[in-house]
Every structure is written in structure tokens, then in C-alpha cells.
Design an enzyme around this catalytic site. Structure first.
Site, PDB file in Angstrom:
ATOM      1  N   ARG A  35      10.056   1.363  13.079  1.00  0.00           N
ATOM      2  CA  ARG A  35       9.188   0.772  12.064  1.00  0.00           C
ATOM      3  C   ARG A  35       8.154   1.777  11.554  1.00  0.00           C
ATOM      4  NH1 ARG A  35      10.768  -4.206  11.784  1.00  0.00           N
ATOM      5  NH2 ARG A  35      11.641  -5.154  13.672  1.00  0.00           N
ATOM      6  N   ASP A  36       7.971   1.773  10.232  1.00  0.00           N
ATOM      7  CA  ASP A  36       6.957   2.630   9.612  1.00  0.00           C
ATOM      8  C   ASP A  36       5.554   2.162  10.042  1.00  0.00           C
ATOM      9  OD1 ASP A  36       7.016   4.573   6.810  1.00  0.00           O
ATOM     10  OD2 ASP A  36       5.098   3.731   7.458  1.00  0.00           O
ATOM     11  N   ILE A  37       4.681   3.118  10.336  1.00  0.00           N
ATOM     12  CA  ILE A  37       3.335   2.791  10.811  1.00  0.00           C
ATOM     13  C   ILE A  37       2.474   2.165   9.708  1.00  0.00           C
ATOM     14  CG2 ILE A  37       2.160   4.987  10.274  1.00  0.00           C
ATOM     15  CD1 ILE A  37       1.020   4.873  13.164  1.00  0.00           C
TER      16      ILE A  37
ATOM     17  N   ASN B 183      12.688  10.432  -0.017  1.00  0.00           N
ATOM     18  CA  ASN B 183      11.771  11.278  -0.773  1.00  0.00           C
ATOM     19  C   ASN B 183      12.064  12.735  -0.417  1.00  0.00           C
ATOM     20  OD1 ASN B 183      10.420   9.016  -1.853  1.00  0.00           O
ATOM     21  ND2 ASN B 183       9.138   8.859  -0.017  1.00  0.00           N
TER      22      ASN B 183
ATOM     23  N   GLU C  77       6.176  13.411   2.657  1.00  0.00           N
ATOM     24  CA  GLU C  77       5.001  13.814   3.446  1.00  0.00           C
ATOM     25  C   GLU C  77       5.384  14.344   4.816  1.00  0.00           C
ATOM     26  OE1 GLU C  77       2.289  10.535   3.456  1.00  0.00           O
ATOM     27  OE2 GLU C  77       1.727  10.874   1.351  1.00  0.00           O
ATOM     28  N   VAL C  78       6.440  13.791   5.396  1.00  0.00           N
ATOM     29  CA  VAL C  78       6.901  14.258   6.707  1.00  0.00           C
ATOM     30  C   VAL C  78       8.206  15.027   6.492  1.00  0.00           C
ATOM     31  CG1 VAL C  78       7.667  13.572   9.012  1.00  0.00           C
ATOM     32  CG2 VAL C  78       5.827  12.293   7.891  1.00  0.00           C
TER      33      VAL C  78
ATOM     34  N   HIS D 278      14.257  11.541   6.496  1.00  0.00           N
ATOM     35  CA  HIS D 278      14.212  10.126   6.862  1.00  0.00           C
ATOM     36  C   HIS D 278      14.587   9.275   5.662  1.00  0.00           C
ATOM     37  CE1 HIS D 278      10.223  11.532   5.623  1.00  0.00           C
ATOM     38  NE2 HIS D 278      10.047  10.343   5.054  1.00  0.00           N
TER      39      HIS D 278
ATOM     40  N   HIS E 220      13.977   5.602   4.087  1.00  0.00           N
ATOM     41  CA  HIS E 220      13.171   4.390   4.148  1.00  0.00           C
ATOM     42  C   HIS E 220      14.079   3.191   3.875  1.00  0.00           C
ATOM     43  CE1 HIS E 220       9.080   6.331   3.630  1.00  0.00           C
ATOM     44  NE2 HIS E 220       9.843   7.303   3.155  1.00  0.00           N
TER      45      HIS E 220
HETATM   46  P1  5GP Z   1       7.526  10.233   3.271  1.00  0.00           P
HETATM   47  O1  5GP Z   1       6.327  10.121   2.359  1.00  0.00           O
HETATM   48  O2  5GP Z   1       7.580  11.574   3.943  1.00  0.00           O
HETATM   49  O3  5GP Z   1       8.818   9.865   2.593  1.00  0.00           O
HETATM   50  O4  5GP Z   1       7.346   9.118   4.375  1.00  0.00           O
HETATM   51  C1  5GP Z   1       6.739   9.353   5.601  1.00  0.00           C
HETATM   52  C2  5GP Z   1       6.540   8.011   6.240  1.00  0.00           C
HETATM   53  O5  5GP Z   1       6.224   8.208   7.593  1.00  0.00           O
HETATM   54  C3  5GP Z   1       5.398   7.194   5.612  1.00  0.00           C
HETATM   55  O6  5GP Z   1       5.890   5.949   5.132  1.00  0.00           O
HETATM   56  C4  5GP Z   1       4.416   7.022   6.773  1.00  0.00           C
HETATM   57  O7  5GP Z   1       3.780   5.768   6.782  1.00  0.00           O
HETATM   58  C5  5GP Z   1       5.312   7.218   7.984  1.00  0.00           C
HETATM   59  N1  5GP Z   1       4.603   7.721   9.143  1.00  0.00           N
HETATM   60  C6  5GP Z   1       3.707   8.737   9.180  1.00  0.00           C
HETATM   61  N2  5GP Z   1       3.245   8.920  10.424  1.00  0.00           N
HETATM   62  C7  5GP Z   1       3.860   7.982  11.203  1.00  0.00           C
HETATM   63  C8  5GP Z   1       3.786   7.678  12.596  1.00  0.00           C
HETATM   64  O8  5GP Z   1       3.065   8.294  13.390  1.00  0.00           O
HETATM   65  N3  5GP Z   1       4.573   6.654  13.045  1.00  0.00           N
HETATM   66  C9  5GP Z   1       5.387   5.950  12.191  1.00  0.00           C
HETATM   67  N4  5GP Z   1       6.096   4.954  12.749  1.00  0.00           N
HETATM   68  N5  5GP Z   1       5.487   6.221  10.886  1.00  0.00           N
HETATM   69  C10 5GP Z   1       4.721   7.222  10.390  1.00  0.00           C
END
Ligand code: 5GP
Ligand code: ZN
Length: 114
Positions: A29-31, A87, A95-96, A100, A102
């Protein structure tokens, strides 16, 4: 990769709220959920972006999409529908930097993206 957040989840150093897992794939699950159901599907191997997914190993891509289907089923989204998003880099809003997918469901999501 030691400084990668999602690698730490894949290795079990940090344990997220896991929804589905195989030897090569993890879904949790997303945080900061953007819908009633918001799950991230990752390869356990460190692959920074979609562009780094090796075309010579299509079975990993297949396994990631199978995980999306399983997550949708477990979350009860198969009939109502869901959005799957990848993304990629800056303009894609990544961002990460660990690949991944979503999986968002439980509400009607808009199009086009903002
Ligand atoms: P991006 O913007 O890279 O596509 O999505 C990164 C996602 O990782 C975001 O939706 C963010 O909420 C999620 N995320 C960031 N840090 C954590 C974390 O520590 N735990 C979880 N479960 N999700 C995270
Ligand atoms: Zn990683």
C-alpha cells in the site's frame, strides 16, 4: 541498492503493508494514498525506471502485470475498474527511482492527468 527505499522494502529491511508477493515481485500500500485503494507493484530487483526494464527478459514485465491483476482482484476492483500508472523520470512525475506500477481504485479517476 542500499540507499533505495523500495529495495529496502523488497529486502525486508523496511516492511510495508504487503498485498501480494512472489519471488520477484512485491505489492504494497502507498503511504500517501490517492484513492481508496492505492497499491504499488515493484520488481524486487533494482530497476530505476521503465526504460531500464530489460527487453530481453519479458517474463518480468509479464509478472508485474500479473501482479496488477492479482492486486485488482484482492482489492475488489476487477469489476468497478482501476487505473494503472507508471511515472517515468521528471516530466512523468517519478519521485522514487525504483520502477513501480501504481494501482488506483475505489473512485472514478480523471483524464487527462494534470
Ligand atoms: P512516484 O511519484 O515515484 O511515481 O511514486 C512514488 C510513490 O511512493 C508515491 O505515491 C509515494 O506516496 C510512495 N511512497 C513514498 N515513500 C513511501 C514509503 O515510505 N512507503 C510507501 N508505502 N510508499 C511510499
Ligand atoms: Zn531499488
Amino acid at each position: 541498492m542500499s540507499d533505495c527505499l523500495f529495495c529496502k522494502m523488497a529486502e525486508g529491511t523496511i516492511r510495508p503493508d504487503v498485498v501480494y508477493e512472489t519471488d520477484r515481485v512485491l505489492a504494497f500500500r502507498d503511504i500517501n494514498p490517492q484513492a481508496k485503494s492505492h497499491v504499488l507493484v515493484i520488481p524486487k530487483a533494482h530497476i530505476p525506471t521503465l526504460d531500464d526494464l530489460p527487453p530481453e527478459a519479458p517474463e518480468l514485465a509479464a509478472e508485474l502485470f500479473k501482479a496488477v491483476q492479482e492486486v485488482a482482484r484482492c482489492e475488489g476492483l476487477s469489476e468497478t475498474g482501476y487505473r494503472t500508472v507508471i511515472n517515468c523520470r521528471g516530466d512523468g512525475g517519478q519521485e522514487v527511482y525504483h520502477l513501480h506500477l501504481h494501482v488506483l481504485g475505489g473512485r472514478r479517476v480523471g483524464w487527462p492527468p494534470g
